[in-house]
Design an enzyme around this catalytic site. Structure first.
Site, short mmCIF file in Angstrom:
data_model
loop_
_atom_site.label_atom_id
_atom_site.label_comp_id
_atom_site.label_asym_id
_atom_site.label_seq_id
_atom_site.Cartn_x
_atom_site.Cartn_y
_atom_site.Cartn_z
N CYS A 268 0.82 -1.21 0.00
CA CYS A 268 0.00 0.00 0.00
C CYS A 268 0.85 1.26 0.00
CB CYS A 268 -0.89 0.04 1.25
SG CYS A 268 -1.89 -1.43 1.56
N CYS B 275 -2.86 4.84 3.11
CA CYS B 275 -3.96 3.90 2.83
C CYS B 275 -4.96 3.87 3.98
CB CYS B 275 -3.40 2.50 2.60
SG CYS B 275 -4.68 1.29 2.18
N CYS C 47 -2.69 -2.92 -3.36
CA CYS C 47 -3.96 -2.74 -2.64
C CYS C 47 -5.00 -2.14 -3.59
CB CYS C 47 -3.71 -1.80 -1.45
SG CYS C 47 -5.21 -1.30 -0.59
N CYS D 63 -6.00 1.85 -2.10
CA CYS D 63 -5.15 3.02 -2.30
C CYS D 63 -4.42 3.00 -3.63
CB CYS D 63 -4.15 3.15 -1.15
SG CYS D 63 -2.92 1.82 -1.07
#
Length: 352
Positions: free
Chosen positions: A36, A40, A67, A70
């Site tokens: 991430c 995030c 992810c 994000c």
């Protein structure tokens, strides 16, 4: 606490506080297999499960997937940040006055960021601060104007210096000589040189009245001297072989046995960023190596890896500033201005 631990602590704080302004890294969570961006909104991970990477590519190479919340692999995030910094650079170039860049608060406001976030982002993208960038632009304007034959006074005022005294305060440091000498290709400057044989072939050492200004390897003594003359076509280039025989021997001995150190003054000139990189290189002990990423982290410029490589390539003092001790992160040899064979030989000799 080591430098690496300090970096990890700062990054972990950014992750746990969901600091979206943090730049220069991404993080992955071992238990989920996902990586991430620092800001995030997902649930905060357990610190012991967090792994840090400098780029999304590194995270994916380690087996982590991006992810979906994000989207750390979305190039738009970096493109937006880069566009802001490019705009700031253009603003600095256009509005330099009185030896100072536009105020940090003004640049940050134009970029839509807080001053602290803008400062971090600018350094991450360029490797230097806005003030250092402004100074570099001024110095380049002076060099360009002098090379075009303009007078020293015209060049100084045209670059935005409020007074000649402000320029001369740093001229010797940034140009290695005063402005009039630079404009004339080194006219009035005296450089004495000497050439000796080393286990890496011919090595030239250049000496000014301040110290050693060049340590260069080459294929022949003639080619080394010619390169020095081309760099400063109007300087007084003298054969200092008899005069500097002892000092040259110290340089040659140092190349063979770098652990003994070089007990000679150095006259090395470069930009603020180059000087910072070169200082860090001198801290690498003989027999050890670092990656370009390691150096970027050590000078607190984690995204300036390419700029670090460029500073290594610009190093004028072979071995004294040990850029040969810097490798790719994979451990493979990277470019070396004096040839990879010499780099390999230096590293092998130091390991012995």
């Amino acid at each position: 606490m080591s430098h690496e631990e300090t970096i990890r602590t700062a990054r972990l704080h950014a992750v746990m506080s969901r600091d979206a302004s943090a730049e220069g890294f991404c993080y992955a969570v071992r238990t989920t297999g996902v990586y991430c961006r620092p800001g995030c909104p997902s649930r905060a991970p357990r610190p012991e499960n967090v792994v840090f990477f400098d780029t999304p590519a590194q995270a994916e190479a380690a087996g982590y997937r991006p992810c979906k919340r994000c989207r750390p692999d979305d190039p738009a995030h970096r493109d937006i940040a880069s566009a802001r910094i490019v705009a700031a650079c253009r603003a600095i170039e256009q509005t330099i006055r009185d030896d100072a860049p536009p105020p940090l608060a003004v640049l940050a406001e134009d970029a839509g960021l807080s001053p602290s976030h803008f400062q971090r982002l600018f350094k991450a993208r360029t490797g230097i601060s806005p003030k250092e960038y402004a100074r570099a632009m001024q110095d380049e304007r002076v060099r360009r104007a002098l090379a075009q034959g303009r007078s020293v006074t015209e060049a100084i005022h045209g670059a935005g210096f409020g007074s000649p005294s402000r320029f001369y305060e740093r001229a010797a440091r940034t140009m290695g000589m005063n402005a009039s000498v630079y404009r004339k290709g080194g006219k009035g400057m005296t450089i004495r040189h000497a050439v000796a044989e080393s286990f890496l072939g011919p090595v030239l050492a250049g000496f000014t009245d301040k110290g050693v200004c060049a340590i260069e390897f080459g294929d022949t003594p003639e080619a080394l001297v010619q390169a020095l003359r081309e760099r400063f076509p109007a300087a007084d280039i003298r054969d200092g072989q008899p005069e500097f025989a002892r000092l040259l021997q110290e340089v040659a001995d140092f190349i063979s046995r770098p652990a003994q150190g070089l007990d000679l003054p150095l006259d090395i000139q470069g930009t603020a960023f180059q000087q910072r990189v070169w200082r860090e290189l001198t801290r690498i002990p003989p027999g050890e190596t670092r990656s370009y990423t390691d150096i970027a982290l050590a000078i607190e410029r984690p995204e300036a890896v390419r700029a670090v490589a460029a500073a290594c390539a610009a190093n004028p003092l072979a071995v004294a500033v040990p850029c040969h001790r810097v490798l790719r992160k994979s451990g493979y040899l990277a470019g070396y201005r004096w040839g990879l064979d010499r780099k390999r030989a230096l590293l092998d000799r130091e390991k012995e």
